[in-house]
Write a protein that holds these residues in place. Structure first.
Motif, PDB file in Angstrom:
ATOM      1  N   GLY A  41      32.816  41.589  38.727  1.00 42.40           N
ATOM      2  CA  GLY A  41      31.753  40.848  38.049  1.00 42.40           C
ATOM      3  C   GLY A  41      30.926  41.720  37.123  1.00 42.40           C
ATOM      4  O   GLY A  41      29.964  41.261  36.527  1.00 42.40           O
ATOM      5  N   ASP A 132      38.196  45.648  37.163  1.00 43.43           N
ATOM      6  CA  ASP A 132      36.763  45.376  37.239  1.00 43.43           C
ATOM      7  C   ASP A 132      36.162  46.118  38.448  1.00 43.43           C
ATOM      8  O   ASP A 132      35.190  46.880  38.315  1.00 43.43           O
ATOM      9  CB  ASP A 132      36.584  43.848  37.350  1.00 43.43           C
ATOM     10  N   HIS A 158      35.206  36.926  28.701  1.00 42.53           N
ATOM     11  CA  HIS A 158      33.843  36.564  28.312  1.00 42.53           C
ATOM     12  C   HIS A 158      33.781  36.336  26.804  1.00 42.53           C
ATOM     13  O   HIS A 158      33.082  35.458  26.322  1.00 42.53           O
ATOM     14  CB  HIS A 158      32.868  37.683  28.662  1.00 42.53           C
ATOM     15  N   TRP A 276      27.085  33.796  30.240  1.00 40.46           N
ATOM     16  CA  TRP A 276      27.835  34.813  30.985  1.00 40.46           C
ATOM     17  C   TRP A 276      28.188  34.277  32.376  1.00 40.46           C
ATOM     18  O   TRP A 276      29.351  34.283  32.788  1.00 40.46           O
ATOM     19  CB  TRP A 276      27.023  36.104  31.081  1.00 40.46           C
ATOM     20  N   GLN A 277      27.172  33.785  33.086  1.00 38.58           N
ATOM     21  CA  GLN A 277      27.406  33.217  34.414  1.00 38.58           C
ATOM     22  C   GLN A 277      28.277  31.965  34.324  1.00 38.58           C
ATOM     23  O   GLN A 277      29.130  31.736  35.179  1.00 38.58           O
ATOM     24  CB  GLN A 277      26.082  32.829  35.099  1.00 38.58           C
ATOM     25  N   ASP A 280      31.819  33.012  33.901  1.00 38.20           N
ATOM     26  CA  ASP A 280      32.262  33.625  35.151  1.00 38.20           C
ATOM     27  C   ASP A 280      32.647  32.529  36.151  1.00 38.20           C
ATOM     28  O   ASP A 280      33.704  32.567  36.782  1.00 38.20           O
ATOM     29  CB  ASP A 280      31.104  34.468  35.709  1.00 38.20           C
ATOM     30  N   ARG A 283      35.791  30.631  35.097  1.00 37.31           N
ATOM     31  CA  ARG A 283      36.988  31.439  35.302  1.00 37.31           C
ATOM     32  C   ARG A 283      37.403  31.413  36.773  1.00 37.31           C
ATOM     33  O   ARG A 283      38.571  31.199  37.101  1.00 37.31           O
ATOM     34  CB  ARG A 283      36.721  32.877  34.868  1.00 37.31           C
TER      35      ARG A 283
END
Lengths: 336, 336
Positions: A41, A132, A158, A276-277, A280, A283
């Protein structure tokens, strides 16, 4: 020490071994991913997609070199079978990549594209998670960007760069309408070629057509994308992302700095807007649903009666029953 | 009278309506497919695949015109969103297609590429079955041929043409290695362009590399594919299919007759070797398995507890559990 712990400790050989385990979906790989997942993350996932011949790999290569100047750690995941990273390259490219691969802050991984693309998307997601967790700051994901399945892989990112090049023909661009919808930044690489103005004009026109109306409007003649962040509560935040068009000549390292600046700006936009969140979450949900599908099929396969399966298939092939009737027959006869 | 009966009776309007029903997967469409399925298995399914810019659509167009001269009925199914059949074309192409579409022995259907490519493969299979049952002798299936999913659609066919054109760049050809494996006939269209010799040489070299060793060997310097039919029992049958390379200039109707002859020869080979039945079986089995997968997911979705799903997803996104753990948790908590 477990392989996951080795990877977290920065062991490059363990990383390489784990990537293979994850790609082959072994029990060891799955177990390590379960451990490593809590450490994911942090990385900025950057998708680079476009037709063969646009120079995506050179672009990835130059971006990686750029990020290395500021000591960021960079992973390159090549999902494109024609990518120089996958070995199918002209010599000049291979030499540039080799130079990069001598750098301990860079790790290049080419995905073997055996199996279904659904499976490929899943193993690519796993490989990206390993990088990551291993502390790579930037993960460049190179895909060929020609079909829906490749687009799904690009959706891992992203920030998605859609790469175009002048002179590839109008008919090639026609296929791109779907792909433009996922572009955060449009790159015209090989910008020293004839027809760059024409390509830029075509891209801007297509952008206008490609974005669905509720999310896009024209404002002072500029194309703008409206996001959820435009609600009054967040009115002081930068609310709108206008996909910029960047020109580059990757092989001559031209325009790379400006492109990296655009990428950084997009990251800031994602963070400020809450996207961004949002990305995330989207995904992980997509991966979750794809895994559920695989698990359901596997569970059913393990439970199905082989002779009943064969019998049903035989009836289907002799046209006694239709595909839909075959499925009904088999699923209702099986309690799994 | 049911829509299926209308279609069997040759009602063109009913055919058009049913194709829409099948594409949208409506109950009416599914029911009609169940009835029509018994009438399938007669048509020759010909896949035409290749990158944008190779002129696949012009080729399909000229092949259709050719078959019409011998009164065969021809359906064209365009799965490529950039295809002129889908409306995204230069004017000259559109005029040629319109000419064709005035012929009652020709039916052109462009697949909307909304939804997943898996869904697209399924609805394309359904559309092809409708045409087959409706008595079309030749069904041309045009796909863009860039990703695995498109290749899966091309696999619907008995005979697959892979179309190339000179001057599209070496890097474009690199992606084709996977696609060459499914080629029964290689077509170099736009053969009046510079570099046609080079393209032909490159294709022949790639063919040599693309085919897996157990099925291919070099014999007197020629590339040959070995099939099951080479067993001693069938030694008198034509046992080997050598994918020929055919040059065409579709827009000038050059090489079309020779291409049609190669297609006819391939059909004869399929019938003699038993591969016709083999491909029919493989196609239906693939559709069967894909439908089982869809049905399993739908059944599970209908049964899943929404709040449990949301809770698990939330734990996943906050990295408390990994994707694999999330799936296990949800599937074990659910008896579907």
């Amino acid at each position: 020490m477990s392989i996951a712990a080795d990877v977290l400790a920065g062991n490059r050989l363990a990383l390489s071994r784990l990537l293979t385990q994850v790609e082959n979906d072994t029990p060891e790989g799955r177990q390590a991913l379960n451990t490593l997942f809590a450490h994911t993350g942090q990385a900025h996932l950057i998708g680079i997609t476009g037709a063969p011949g646009t120079g995506k790999s050179s672009l990835a290569n130059q971006l990686a070199r750029h990020y290395r100047q500021s000591t960021l750690r960079v992973a390159v995941v090549a999902v494109d079978p024609s990518s120089p990273f996958s070995g199918g390259a002209v010599l000049g490219d291979r030499i540039r990549m080799r130079e990069l691969s001598g750098d301990p802050g860079v790790f290049i991984r080419s995905m073997a594209s055996r199996g279904s693309l659904g499976g490929l998307a899943q193993s690519t997601a796993g490989v990206v998670q390993v990088f990551d967790a291993a502390g790579f700051d930037i993960i460049l994901i190179e895909t060929v960007g020609a079909g829906q399945a490749e687009v799904d892989i690009a959706r891992l990112a992203h920030t998605t760069l859609v790469v175009e090049a002048p002179g590839l023909g109008d008919d090639i661009q026609a296929i791109k309408a779907g792909i433009l919808e996922i572009a955060d930044i449009l790159v015209i690489n090989k910008a020293d070629r004839l027809g760059v103005e024409q390509t830029e004009r075509a891209l801007k026109n297509m952008l206008r057509l490609a974005h669905p109306i509720p999310h896009v409007f024209l404002h002072h003649g500029k194309l703008e994308r409206v996001t959820a962040a435009q609600s009054p509560i967040e009115a002081t935040q930068p609310a709108i992302w206008i996909p910029p068009v960047q020109r580059t000549i990757a092989t001559q390292d031209e325009g790379i700095q400006q492109l990296a600046a655009a990428i950084a700006k997009h990251k800031q936009y994602l963070l400020d807007s809450g996207d961004w969140q949002h990305r995330d979450r989207a995904r992980l949900q997509a991966e979750f649903e794809s895994r559920i599908q695989t698990a359901l099929v596997n569970r059913w396969r393990a439970a199905v009666n082989d002779s009943q399966f064969e019998q049903t298939l035989t009836q289907l092939i002799s046209r006694q029953i239709s595909p839909e009737q075959a499925v009904k027959k088999l699923l209702n006869g099986n309690a799994s």
